[in-house]
Design an enzyme around this catalytic site. Structure first.
Site, PDB file in Angstrom:
ATOM      1  N   ARG A  76     -15.667 -15.317 -10.550  1.00 54.49           N
ATOM      2  CA  ARG A  76     -15.322 -13.940 -10.588  1.00 54.49           C
ATOM      3  C   ARG A  76     -16.605 -12.904 -10.500  1.00 54.49           C
ATOM      4  O   ARG A  76     -16.498 -11.759  -9.801  1.00 54.49           O
ATOM      5  CB  ARG A  76     -14.484 -13.501 -11.893  1.00 54.49           C
ATOM      6  CG  ARG A  76     -14.113 -11.865 -11.926  1.00 54.49           C
ATOM      7  CD  ARG A  76     -13.166 -11.661 -13.045  1.00 54.49           C
ATOM      8  NE  ARG A  76     -11.922 -12.561 -13.086  1.00 54.49           N
ATOM      9  CZ  ARG A  76     -11.392 -13.121 -14.020  1.00 54.49           C
ATOM     10  NH1 ARG A  76     -11.417 -12.574 -15.106  1.00 54.49           N
ATOM     11  NH2 ARG A  76     -10.169 -13.647 -13.641  1.00 54.49           N
TER      12      ARG A  76
ATOM     13  N   SER B 271       1.485   4.588 -15.303  1.00 52.45           N
ATOM     14  CA  SER B 271       0.413   5.098 -15.926  1.00 52.45           C
ATOM     15  C   SER B 271      -0.763   5.376 -14.900  1.00 52.45           C
ATOM     16  O   SER B 271      -1.058   4.277 -14.328  1.00 52.45           O
ATOM     17  CB  SER B 271      -0.030   4.625 -17.337  1.00 52.45           C
ATOM     18  OG  SER B 271       0.883   4.260 -18.070  1.00 52.45           O
TER      19      SER B 271
ATOM     20  N   HIS C  93      -0.852   1.831 -12.919  1.00 48.83           N
ATOM     21  CA  HIS C  93      -0.215   0.474 -13.709  1.00 48.83           C
ATOM     22  C   HIS C  93       1.332   0.740 -13.840  1.00 48.83           C
ATOM     23  O   HIS C  93       1.636   2.078 -14.520  1.00 48.83           O
ATOM     24  CB  HIS C  93      -0.939   0.148 -14.621  1.00 48.83           C
ATOM     25  CG  HIS C  93      -0.279  -1.188 -15.259  1.00 48.83           C
ATOM     26  ND1 HIS C  93      -0.578  -2.231 -15.031  1.00 48.83           N
ATOM     27  CD2 HIS C  93       0.307  -1.364 -16.479  1.00 48.83           C
ATOM     28  CE1 HIS C  93       0.067  -3.327 -15.376  1.00 48.83           C
ATOM     29  NE2 HIS C  93       0.691  -2.713 -16.544  1.00 48.83           N
TER      30      HIS C  93
ATOM     31  N   ASP D 125      -6.292  -3.042 -18.178  1.00 46.57           N
ATOM     32  CA  ASP D 125      -5.416  -2.116 -17.989  1.00 46.57           C
ATOM     33  C   ASP D 125      -5.438  -1.263 -19.382  1.00 46.57           C
ATOM     34  O   ASP D 125      -4.637  -0.921 -20.071  1.00 46.57           O
ATOM     35  CB  ASP D 125      -4.002  -2.628 -18.046  1.00 46.57           C
ATOM     36  CG  ASP D 125      -3.618  -3.236 -16.647  1.00 46.57           C
ATOM     37  OD1 ASP D 125      -4.147  -2.916 -15.735  1.00 46.57           O
ATOM     38  OD2 ASP D 125      -3.092  -4.234 -16.833  1.00 46.57           O
TER      39      ASP D 125
ATOM     40  N   MET E 266      -4.391  -6.564  -7.003  1.00 49.27           N
ATOM     41  CA  MET E 266      -3.768  -7.509  -8.191  1.00 49.27           C
ATOM     42  C   MET E 266      -4.794  -8.564  -8.689  1.00 49.27           C
ATOM     43  O   MET E 266      -4.428  -9.706  -8.583  1.00 49.27           O
ATOM     44  CB  MET E 266      -2.583  -8.256  -7.495  1.00 49.27           C
ATOM     45  CG  MET E 266      -1.476  -7.151  -7.335  1.00 49.27           C
ATOM     46  SD  MET E 266      -0.946  -6.059  -8.690  1.00 49.27           S
ATOM     47  CE  MET E 266      -0.102  -6.935  -9.497  1.00 49.27           C
TER      48      MET E 266
ATOM     49  N   GLY F  32       0.695  -1.142   0.174  1.00 49.22           N
ATOM     50  CA  GLY F  32      -0.004   0.067  -0.006  1.00 49.22           C
ATOM     51  C   GLY F  32       0.694   1.225   0.034  1.00 49.22           C
ATOM     52  O   GLY F  32       0.234   2.357   0.674  1.00 49.22           O
TER      53      GLY F  32
ATOM     54  N   ASN G 103      -6.977   3.506 -11.806  1.00 47.29           N
ATOM     55  CA  ASN G 103      -6.058   2.600 -11.615  1.00 47.29           C
ATOM     56  C   ASN G 103      -4.567   3.166 -11.712  1.00 47.29           C
ATOM     57  O   ASN G 103      -4.399   3.865 -12.622  1.00 47.29           O
ATOM     58  CB  ASN G 103      -6.175   1.191 -12.301  1.00 47.29           C
ATOM     59  CG  ASN G 103      -5.211   0.287 -12.039  1.00 47.29           C
ATOM     60  OD1 ASN G 103      -4.909  -0.092 -10.908  1.00 47.29           O
ATOM     61  ND2 ASN G 103      -4.745  -0.483 -12.919  1.00 47.29           N
TER      62      ASN G 103
HETATM   63  C1  GAR Z   1       2.613  -0.647  -7.752  1.00 51.72           C
HETATM   64  O1  GAR Z   1       3.666  -0.686  -8.448  1.00 51.72           O
HETATM   65  C2  GAR Z   1       1.342  -0.673  -8.813  1.00 51.72           C
HETATM   66  O2  GAR Z   1       1.650   0.144  -9.956  1.00 51.72           O
HETATM   67  C3  GAR Z   1       1.273  -1.938  -9.118  1.00 51.72           C
HETATM   68  O3  GAR Z   1       1.415  -2.693  -7.966  1.00 51.72           O
HETATM   69  C4  GAR Z   1       2.164  -1.871  -7.168  1.00 51.72           C
HETATM   70  C5  GAR Z   1       1.611  -1.874  -5.775  1.00 51.72           C
HETATM   71  O4  GAR Z   1       2.406  -1.117  -4.887  1.00 51.72           O
HETATM   72  N1  GAR Z   1      -0.016  -2.302  -9.799  1.00 51.72           N
HETATM   73  C6  GAR Z   1      -0.245  -3.169 -10.540  1.00 51.72           C
HETATM   74  O5  GAR Z   1       0.630  -4.076 -10.961  1.00 51.72           O
HETATM   75  C7  GAR Z   1      -1.753  -3.428 -11.100  1.00 51.72           C
HETATM   76  N2  GAR Z   1      -1.775  -4.064 -12.324  1.00 51.72           N
HETATM   77  P1  GAR Z   1       1.723  -0.431  -3.346  1.00 51.72           P
HETATM   78  O6  GAR Z   1       0.935  -1.819  -2.880  1.00 51.72           O
HETATM   79  O7  GAR Z   1       2.945  -0.295  -2.638  1.00 51.72           O
HETATM   80  O8  GAR Z   1       1.079   0.628  -3.753  1.00 51.72           O
END
Ligand code: GAR
Length: 224
Positions: A71, A142, A115, A151, A96, A18, A113
């Site tokens: 889902r 992004s 990414h 995405d 995720m 997070g 979101n």
């Molecule tokens: C981040 O790098 C985010 O961009 C990625 O997960 C990480 C979460 O980090 N998200 C994805 O890959 C979504 N497809 P965080 O829990 O430290 O914010």
């Protein structure tokens, strides 16, 4: 932002540590982002972000996909939890899991979101590894509106970083993550200020349709 600025109600969905959630909260705490985090919702009970949220007195929920047949059923239950907090914006911050179309459409136009790639390059997983394998000279992150295509929703803001000689996945991910912590709060702030909207399948900023994302990066260092 003044003392009378109404706070945008947001619900943040996480699966892990997070750090993007914390970056948004830090800007809000500093009085620079008019949002109130109503709840943090996770698909994983062990997400570090949950402990952090609980310690701050933010409502948390965990909903495991394992408890649902498919889902669609998961998406309905998740949507009910999210909706119970009446969010004006749903913020996916390292969530995720592929969301059902029904969930996405339920929050259409009010879900962002982040990414870790320069979309449309590298939708899906392992973005840093794929950028390295392709010998890309630049990479990034992004922020986009969420649509049923994975995405694939309209990108609002991108941060570009260089890929440096000797980079591995960890060093590249860390460089990208630093930029994520800048661009995500910025985008949420645009939405909170009424500057950013989703209409006719496109992102609109300050009343203009974004045919290409706003880009901030190591070359331009612009501060929109
Ligand atoms: C981040 O790098 C985010 O961009 C990625 O997960 C990480 C979460 O980090 N998200 C994805 O890959 C979504 N497809 P965080 O829990 O430290 O914010």
């Amino acid at each position: 932002m003044t003392a009378t600025t109404p706070l945008l109600r947001i619900v943040v969905l996480v699966s892990g540590r997070g750090s993007n959630l914390k970056a948004i909260a830090a800007r809000a705490d500093a009085g620079e982002l008019p949002v109130r985090i109503e709840a943090v919702v996770s698909d994983r009970a062990d997400a570090g972000a949950l402990d952090w949220a609980r310690a701050r007195g933010i409502a948390t929920s965990v909903l495991s996909p394992r408890d649902f047949p498919d889902r669609e059923a998961y998406g309905r239950a998740l949507g009910d939890i999210v909706e119970s907090h009446a969010p004006q914006l749903v913020v996916l911050a390292g969530f995720m899991r592929i969301l059902s179309d029904e969930f996405v459409l339920r929050f259409s136009g009010r879900m962002l979101n982040i990414h870790p790639s320069l979309l449309p390059r590298y939708a899906g997983l392992h973005t840093h590894r794929r950028a390295l394998e392709a010998a890309d000279r630049e990479h990034g992150a992004s922020v986009h509106f969420v649509t049923p295509e994975l995405d694939g929703g309209p990108v609002v803001l991108q941060a570009r970083v260089p890929v440096l000689p000797g980079d591995d996945e960890d060093s590249l991910a860390a460089r990208v993550l630093r930029e994520e912590h800048v661009i995500y709060p910025r985008c949420v702030g645009w939405f909170a200020a009424g500057r950013l909207a989703f209409r006719d399948g496109a992102a609109w900023l300050d009343g203009k349709r974004l045919d290409a994302p706003v880009v901030c990066g190591y070359e331009t260092k612009e501060g929109t």
